[in-house]
Design an enzyme around this catalytic site. Structure first.
Site, PDB file in Angstrom:
ATOM      1  CB  CYS A   1       3.136  -0.233  -0.164  1.00 30.18           C
ATOM      2  SG  CYS A   1       3.551   1.369  -0.827  1.00 30.18           S
TER       3      CYS A   1
ATOM      4  NE  ARG B   1      -0.744  -2.744   4.163  1.00 34.20           N
ATOM      5  CZ  ARG B   1      -0.882  -2.601   5.471  1.00 34.20           C
ATOM      6  NH1 ARG B   1      -1.644  -3.419   6.143  1.00 34.20           N
ATOM      7  NH2 ARG B   1      -0.243  -1.659   6.109  1.00 34.20           N
TER       8      ARG B   1
ATOM      9  CD1 TRP C   1      -3.695   4.093  -2.916  1.00 35.39           C
ATOM     10  CD2 TRP C   1      -2.463   5.592  -1.806  1.00 35.39           C
ATOM     11  NE1 TRP C   1      -4.449   5.234  -2.760  1.00 35.39           N
ATOM     12  CE2 TRP C   1      -3.717   6.165  -2.094  1.00 35.39           C
ATOM     13  CE3 TRP C   1      -1.518   6.363  -1.116  1.00 35.39           C
ATOM     14  CZ2 TRP C   1      -4.057   7.462  -1.713  1.00 35.39           C
ATOM     15  CZ3 TRP C   1      -1.849   7.645  -0.739  1.00 35.39           C
ATOM     16  CH2 TRP C   1      -3.116   8.192  -1.038  1.00 35.39           C
TER      17      TRP C   1
ATOM     18  CG  ASN D   1       4.387   1.104   3.588  1.00 36.97           C
ATOM     19  OD1 ASN D   1       3.998   2.167   3.145  1.00 36.97           O
ATOM     20  ND2 ASN D   1       3.738   0.439   4.518  1.00 36.97           N
ATOM     21  N   GLY D   2       6.355   3.823   2.770  1.00 36.14           N
ATOM     22  CA  GLY D   2       6.633   5.034   3.537  1.00 36.14           C
ATOM     23  C   GLY D   2       7.210   6.118   2.659  1.00 36.14           C
TER      24      GLY D   2
ATOM     25  CD  GLU E   1     -19.266   5.671   7.874  1.00 25.77           C
ATOM     26  OE1 GLU E   1     -18.551   6.683   7.942  1.00 25.77           O
ATOM     27  OE2 GLU E   1     -18.847   4.564   7.500  1.00 25.77           O
TER      28      GLU E   1
ATOM     29  CE  LYS F   1     -18.114   3.476   4.112  1.00 22.68           C
ATOM     30  NZ  LYS F   1     -17.629   3.855   5.401  1.00 22.68           N
TER      31      LYS F   1
ATOM     32  CD  GLU G   1     -15.297   5.088   1.747  1.00 17.77           C
ATOM     33  OE1 GLU G   1     -14.084   5.260   1.817  1.00 17.77           O
ATOM     34  OE2 GLU G   1     -15.980   4.741   2.723  1.00 17.77           O
TER      35      GLU G   1
ATOM     36  CG  HIS H   1     -29.400  27.840   9.211  1.00 19.01           C
ATOM     37  ND1 HIS H   1     -29.984  29.025   9.590  1.00 19.01           N
ATOM     38  CD2 HIS H   1     -29.790  26.928  10.124  1.00 19.01           C
ATOM     39  CE1 HIS H   1     -30.672  28.842  10.712  1.00 19.01           C
ATOM     40  NE2 HIS H   1     -30.583  27.559  11.050  1.00 19.01           N
TER      41      HIS H   1
ATOM     42  CE  LYS I   1      -9.873  -1.528   5.740  1.00 12.98           C
ATOM     43  NZ  LYS I   1     -11.255  -1.016   5.769  1.00 12.98           N
TER      44      LYS I   1
HETATM   45  C1  F6R Z   1     -13.987   5.076   5.053  1.00 13.98           C
HETATM   46  C2  F6R Z   1     -12.688   4.645   5.536  1.00 13.98           C
HETATM   47  C3  F6R Z   1     -11.715   5.670   5.980  1.00 13.98           C
HETATM   48  C4  F6R Z   1     -11.085   5.262   7.303  1.00 13.98           C
HETATM   49  C5  F6R Z   1      -9.984   6.256   7.694  1.00 13.98           C
HETATM   50  C6  F6R Z   1      -9.363   5.903   9.023  1.00 13.98           C
HETATM   51  O1  F6R Z   1     -14.778   4.012   4.658  1.00 13.98           O
HETATM   52  O2  F6R Z   1     -12.410   3.481   5.582  1.00 13.98           O
HETATM   53  O3  F6R Z   1     -12.325   6.922   6.078  1.00 13.98           O
HETATM   54  O4  F6R Z   1     -12.089   5.210   8.269  1.00 13.98           O
HETATM   55  O5  F6R Z   1      -9.011   6.282   6.703  1.00 13.98           O
HETATM   56  O6  F6R Z   1      -8.704   4.664   8.972  1.00 13.98           O
HETATM   57  P1  F6R Z   1      -8.306   3.909  10.295  1.00 13.98           P
HETATM   58  O7  F6R Z   1      -9.558   3.593  11.033  1.00 13.98           O
HETATM   59  O8  F6R Z   1      -7.553   2.698   9.864  1.00 13.98           O
HETATM   60  O9  F6R Z   1      -7.443   4.860  11.095  1.00 13.98           O
END
Ligand code: F6R
Length: 617
Positions: free
Chosen positions: A5, A30, A78, A104-105, A487, A491, A494, A510, A612
């Site tokens: 959060c 967040r 969240w 938060n937690g 990657e 992208k 998500e 395969h 995030k």
């Molecule tokens: C993808 C993304 C997530 C983060 C992952 C790790 O676009 O943002 O996959 O890379 O949650 O987050 P951090 O780097 O903050 O540990």
């Protein structure tokens, strides 16, 4: 439950309502399942909360305005457990109406505490673990104990990870916050103070901050900040100044933070490289604070991360093994800890995390340290938990990343991994100084090359338009092109909610090639022609999918004749050695995902179901 959060608390002369809402807006990335605020006016608690994004809370505040206030707390959530309803939104209050609290937690023992409180006649209004903390605090202050003392008492009873911030209607000058294993920073103003999970929440008011340690409680008034441990012993936070300003936390003319952050990548990479390679040709990572003797005897490296950071780790493996000849494993953090990995005191663990708060990565790091490994954290957030708990840290200096999808954080993680790999090669003598110098020259040239990719990105928008109706997209690559493909697929998943997969191009035959049908878009990352023996192999892989009807989007170096010929759409890349190619090849994939999600009408910065900073396991 509390989940992951954004939290803010304010006490001071400003209009608390405005400070809280603007702070929440800056932290919305967040979590955005629900949001709420509580203030005290004329000795009475006022609470407004609403499920959904902060805009919904603002609607509620228009309908039921809050009276003017100079102290308050705010929360954006969240949800991890418990649906994101109005009732489950924070702040939560105590039954006696004195306490409002945000969290938060996860409070792990709430299921034992709740019946205990119910037996004492406390009536609960929500299903959250957070309300347990609010009710406990309510009972404590009702016994005549001050809010800070009450907070310390309940913190000793609570299990799990949490940041808590509370206000008491009978003490309207005081904010009290507690931290155990969840983020909390204090913002130090003139005649006003803040607490928040993130400096972005108060950066428009002050750039002076105090990082709280674990197991601490802070009492905050307009002109005092007092920190203790959970037993009331005086404790210290760590004061620091935030080097970026409010403009970095704003969109600056872009439609999305994500797009802004994509376009900031040349600068971000320059900032990662800055000051780390001296004029006399030596890498200087003095901040690592691990004696070089120790680095010389390392016999294994394990890189641990999640999501995009994990993809950066996969690229790092190719570079580190090639440059240092040390065996290097890469593992997803949530898998690592629970499989009894083999670690000795000669193992070097590298954790990679943008936020520095990711619970999975932190848990894995803790486990590695317990087993005697030395840990280097690659991190973007100064003072976050992961770098604080690591033996050493290499900051990426990308500036704040607000879009939920990682872009500049990912690219700077790559750059930091390259620096670390070269540094290890320097320390261990596995590369000559002139070899390191050659790679550094290439690295230092990447900001301009990334800029070139950005300048030429208009055709990617056309591509997104033409692929708008796709149901699925594949991404292929070999060597470092493989994690780049992963990657690219992540992208797209998500932010545009499109089914996408990344595969090693050679593995396709395969199994996954069975997915290829007429018109399926397949992105292929091609290593440099003439300078990489894998070039031909990837070209054959393109032919394989093309023969089965794939619509090929080829990312190849400018002038790559084979790539151009086989491409339905060619995305030209600037020249770079294969090992550094992800620094440029990732960029069109980021833009493609951003364009497609925009065209589909989705919220690029706040994709559904994501947050995030993932501070729960
Ligand atoms: C993808 C993304 C997530 C983060 C992952 C790790 O676009 O943002 O996959 O890379 O949650 O987050 P951090 O780097 O903050 O540990």
């Amino acid at each position: 439950m509390g989940g992951m959060c954004g939290i803010i608390g304010y006490v001071g002369p400003r209009d608390a309502r405005e400070v809280l809402v603007s702070g929440l807006r800056r932290m919305e990335y967040r979590g955005y399942d629900s949001a709420g605020v509580a203030t005290i006016s004329d000795g009475e608690l006022q609470v407004r909360k609403k499920s959904g994004k902060i805009a919904n809370l603002c609607g509620e505040l228009e309908e039921r305005p809050l009276p003017e206030a100079h102290i308050g707390i705010g929360h954006t959530r969240w949800a991890t457990h418990g649906s994101p309803t109005d009732v489950n939104a924070h702040p939560h209050t105590s039954a006696n109406g004195r306490i409002a609290l945000i969290h938060n937690g996860i409070i792990e023992n709430f299921a034992t505490l709740k019946p205990m409180l119910e037996a004492q006649g406390v009536r609960f209004t929500s299903q959250t673990d957070t309300e347990v903390a609010a009710q406990l605090l309510g009972l404590e202050v009702a016994r005549g104990v001050g809010l800070a003392e009450a907070m310390r008492t309940i913190c000793r009873q609570l299990e799990g990870a949490f940041t808590l911030v509370a206000i008491d209607s009978e003490d309207p000058q005081l904010l009290v916050a507690a931290r155990r294993n969840s983020p909390l920073v204090v913002g130090v103003g003139e005649g006003e103070n803040f607490v928040a999970s993130d400096v972005a929440a108060f950066i428009e008011h002050t750039n002076r901050a105090i990082e709280m340690g674990q197991g601490q409680v802070v009492e905050v008034t307009t002109d005092s900040i007092t920190i203790t441990d959970f037993d009331g012993n005086p404790a210290q936070g760590r004061a620091y100044e935030v080097t970026w300003d409010v403009s970095a936390a704003e969109k600056g003319g872009y439609d999305w933070f994500m797009r802004k952050e994509i376009f900031e990548q040349p600068q971000a990479i320059s900032d990662t490289l800055l000051g780390r390679y001296s004029v006399n040709g030596e890498l200087q990572l003095d901040e690592l604070r691990i004696p070089v003797e120790r680095l010389r005897v390392i016999d294994k490296i394990i890189i641990i991360a999640c999501g995009s950071a994990y993809h950066a780790g996969l690229v790092a493996k190719y570079a580190i093994e090639h440059w240092t000849r040390i065996a290097c494993e890469v593992e997803i953090a949530s898998e690592f800890r629970y499989r009894d990995p083999i670690i000795t005191s000669d193992t070097l663990v590298i954790t990679i995390s943008q936020s520095g708060e990711t619970a999975d990565t932190r848990g894995a790091q803790e486990h590695a340290k317990e087993q005697g490994a030395k840990v280097i954290a690659i991190c973007n957030t100064v003072g976050a938990t992961i770098p604080r708990e690591a033996d050493a840290v290499l900051y990426t200096h990308a500036g704040p990343e607000i879009g939920v999808a990682s872009t500049k954080a990912f690219l700077t993680q790559l750059a930091a991994c390259y620096l670390l790999g070269l540094y290890l090669a320097q320390v261990r003598g596995t590369l000559y100084a002139d070899e390191i110098a050659a790679v550094m020259r290439d690295l230092e040239a990447t900001p301009a090359k990334i800029q070139q990719v950005l300048d030429d990105s208009a055709p990617v928008l056309d591509l997104a338009k033409s692929l708008l109706e796709s149901k699925s997209v594949l991404f292929l690559g070999r060597h470092v092109g493989y994690p780049t493909a992963l990657e690219g697929a992540l992208k797209l998943k998500e932010i545009s909610y499109l089914h996408a997969e990344g595969f090693p191009a050679g593995e396709l035959k395969h199994g996954p090639i069975a997915l290829v049908e007429e018109g399926l878009p397949v992105f292929v990352i091609v290593p440099p022609q003439g300078r990489d023996r894998l070039h031909e192999k990837v070209i054959s892989n393109i032919k394989e999918v093309q023969a089965r009807g794939a619509y090929t989007v080829v990312l190849a170096e400018q002038g790559d004749a084979d790539g151009t010929e086989l491409a339905d759409v060619l995305i030209p890349l600037p020249q770079l050695p294969t090992i550094l190619q992800p620094l440029v090849a990732s960029v069109p994939l980021q833009i493609f995902a951003c364009e497609l999600a925009t065209l589909r009408g989705y919220d690029v910065d706040q994709p559904r179901n994501l947050a995030k900073s993932v501070t729960v396991e």
